[in-house]
Design an enzyme around this catalytic site. Structure first.
Site, PDB file in Angstrom:
ATOM      1  N   ARG A   1      16.825  16.835-119.104  1.00 20.77           N
ATOM      2  CA  ARG A   1      18.098  17.557-119.148  1.00 20.77           C
ATOM      3  C   ARG A   1      19.107  16.745-119.937  1.00 20.77           C
ATOM      4  O   ARG A   1      19.266  15.559-119.662  1.00 20.77           O
ATOM      5  CB  ARG A   1      18.643  17.743-117.735  1.00 20.77           C
TER       6      ARG A   1
ATOM      7  N   ARG B   1       5.924   7.482-103.179  1.00 27.30           N
ATOM      8  CA  ARG B   1       7.325   7.695-102.806  1.00 27.30           C
ATOM      9  C   ARG B   1       7.540   7.425-101.332  1.00 27.30           C
ATOM     10  O   ARG B   1       6.580   7.364-100.558  1.00 27.30           O
ATOM     11  CB  ARG B   1       7.801   9.095-103.178  1.00 27.30           C
TER      12      ARG B   1
ATOM     13  N   ASP C   1       4.595  27.318-104.090  1.00 29.41           N
ATOM     14  CA  ASP C   1       5.751  26.920-103.300  1.00 29.41           C
ATOM     15  C   ASP C   1       5.897  27.921-102.157  1.00 29.41           C
ATOM     16  O   ASP C   1       5.356  29.028-102.224  1.00 29.41           O
ATOM     17  CB  ASP C   1       7.014  26.924-104.170  1.00 29.41           C
TER      18      ASP C   1
ATOM     19  N   ARG D   1      -6.430  17.251-104.781  1.00 33.43           N
ATOM     20  CA  ARG D   1      -5.863  15.949-104.444  1.00 33.43           C
ATOM     21  C   ARG D   1      -5.354  16.043-103.014  1.00 33.43           C
ATOM     22  O   ARG D   1      -4.904  17.099-102.577  1.00 33.43           O
ATOM     23  CB  ARG D   1      -4.677  15.612-105.353  1.00 33.43           C
TER      24      ARG D   1
ATOM     25  N   ARG E   1       4.910  20.734-120.200  1.00 34.01           N
ATOM     26  CA  ARG E   1       6.250  20.260-120.507  1.00 34.01           C
ATOM     27  C   ARG E   1       6.661  19.192-119.498  1.00 34.01           C
ATOM     28  O   ARG E   1       6.115  19.113-118.401  1.00 34.01           O
ATOM     29  CB  ARG E   1       7.248  21.412-120.497  1.00 34.01           C
TER      30      ARG E   1
ATOM     31  N   TYR F   1      -1.504  26.137-106.453  1.00 36.32           N
ATOM     32  CA  TYR F   1      -0.342  25.543-105.816  1.00 36.32           C
ATOM     33  C   TYR F   1       0.722  26.628-105.697  1.00 36.32           C
ATOM     34  O   TYR F   1       1.098  27.251-106.688  1.00 36.32           O
ATOM     35  CB  TYR F   1       0.230  24.349-106.607  1.00 36.32           C
TER      36      TYR F   1
ATOM     37  N   GLU G   1       4.173   7.771 -98.943  1.00 35.10           N
ATOM     38  CA  GLU G   1       3.175   8.760 -99.378  1.00 35.10           C
ATOM     39  C   GLU G   1       2.222   8.123-100.387  1.00 35.10           C
ATOM     40  O   GLU G   1       2.670   7.508-101.357  1.00 35.10           O
ATOM     41  CB  GLU G   1       3.932   9.932-100.014  1.00 35.10           C
TER      42      GLU G   1
END
Ligand code: FDA
Length: 388
Positions: free
Chosen positions: A178, A288, A361, A257, A174, A359, A311
């Site tokens: 919003r 970024r 968080d 990566r 997805r 990954y 980055e």
């Protein structure tokens, strides 16, 4: 060795285990880390010229909806009310991310209502018929060509150093859009940054007479006292390093990566007016720029200097820091093979982002360490149940 438990890696996963086992079970815990600092990738340091806190391994924003994790972390730190917002520069214009009603209206020079914006995106997305064959087609089927071309295509090509038509459709399920003007990046119940910085938080977790942290100690370096051959089978181990490295890459490398960072002190009080600016155009190499002063507007930082960090993203080589698992079908096959090997290690538990090739968080790493403590470590040390 004299410790009851050896933990390889002092990131959030390892330190959560160390804290629980020392403070709750009274165990003697030895933590080792191959780096010269504790804290894993969440480690931050003060840039000496400016006093600005810099996130050495990329910007870390704490957010969670997990009540247990929130209560747990609040024992070690207070949090500021920081809320993360991200912007992106595309063809000389700045838009807000993730794509929201403000982004769509600015992009179209329109005043769409939520329903009109939804209808516009659905119409664009419906132009692609049939099963998406690659990342680009999948993205277009989700948000349509115009938004894809502006905000996803160039950024993704830079992140992966690959044309999105050559990336698998599986990479995305997805893309958030919003249909309100809410431009908060996270929608978790709790969000904020540690008031005294990440390193102070991580150091408080390790600050207990039963916890010893030894730095610059690689588990695979046979000159170190707590190396693999000297400890496996001798003491229970929680290993949070890369799982493929533990087994000497017997089933091949898992692919990652990595990121390269270019940090610079600039003689201006404010470079970009926000913490993170993405760059969607491919003629700019970096993905970024972070400007660290904006993470802590409450601090007394100098008015005439700032620290920025550009980055860059690329595939990791053997000697690079692994950051994001790529997770190709071959990686998944190899991971299953490593998990089988791990089952044979009776005295070793594998955890954290590197030990499980996922990954995670920060709140997920902490939550999964608390679960490992509940389900494996406490039953073993309290009730004599099997370790791994
Ligand atoms: P972590 O990698 O932190 O720690 C593992 C430790 O093991 C390291 O210190 C390493 O040196 C050590 N080690 C490895 N091999 C060893 C060996 N052989 N011997 C001894 N030590 C060894 N999360 C979030 O919630 N919000 C965010 O904004 C971000 N941002 C973010 C940006 C980037 C660029 C990345 C890559 C990641 C994030 N994260 C994040 C995720 C966050 O970094 C992650 O949740 C934690 O680092 C996970 O902690 P671990 O302890 O699992 O690993």
């Amino acid at each position: 060795m004299t410790a009851d438990l050896l933990i390889v890696g002092s990131g959030f996963f390892g330190l959560t285990i160390a804290d629980r086992c020392a403070r709750e079970l009274g165990l003697q815990v030895q933590v080792i880390d191959r780096r010269d600092h504790l804290g894993g990738n969440a480690y931050t340091e003060v840039e000496p010229e400016t006093g600005i806190e810099v996130h050495r391994y990329g910007a870390h924003l704490f957010h969670t909806s997990n009540q247990r994790v929130w209560d747990y972390v609040n024992q070690f730190t207070d949090f500021t009310p920081y809320q993360h917002r991200v912007y992106t520069t595309y063809r000389g214009e700045v838009f807000s991310m993730p794509i929201n009603l403000g982004t769509i209206n600015q992009f179209n020079r329109s005043a769409f209502t939520p329903a009109e914006a939804r209808a516009w995106v659905a119409e664009q997305a419906s132009m692609l018929t049939g099963e998406p064959a690659n990342f680009e087609e999948k993205a277009i089927s989700l948000i349509g060509q115009p938004l894809y071309e502006a905000f996803i295509k160039g950024y993704t090509a830079k992140q992966w150093q690959t044309d999105p038509r050559e990336l698998s459709a599986e990479i995305i399920s997805r893309l958030p859009v919003r249909y309100t003007y809410d431009n908060r990046y996270f929608s978790d119940t709790y969000e904020g940054l540690p008031v005294d910085g990440y390193t102070a938080w991580l150091e408080r977790m390790a600050d207990h007479p039963n916890i010893t942290v030894t730095l610059e100690a690689d588990f695979f370096d046979e000159t170190q006292p707590h190396h693999k051959a000297a400890t496996v089978g001798q003491v229970p181990i929680v290993y949070t390093g890369p799982v493929d490295r533990y087994f000497d890459f017997a089933h091949g490398d898992l692919s990652w990566r990595t990121l390269d960072f270019e940090t610079e002190v600039l003689p201006v009080g404010d470079f970009q007016g926000t913490t993170v600016m993405n760059y969607a155009d491919t003629d700019i190499d970096y993905t970024r720029i972070h400007e660290f002063r904006h993470f802590h507007p409450e601090r007394d930082y100098p008015a005439d200097k700032t620290v920025i960090m550009r980055e860059f993203s690329r595939f990791a080589e053997h000697s690079d820091e692994p950051y994001y698992p790529i997770n190709t079908p071959q990686d998944r096959e190899r991971l299953l093979a490593y998990r089988e090997l791990a089952k044979g290690e009776a005295d070793v538990l594998f955890g954290g982002r590197l030990g499980t090739y996922q990954y995670l968080d920060m709140h997920m790493a902490i939550g999964s360490a608390l679960s490992m403590y509940d389900n494996k470590l406490a039953p073993h040390f309290r009730d004599g149940k099997a370790f791994a």
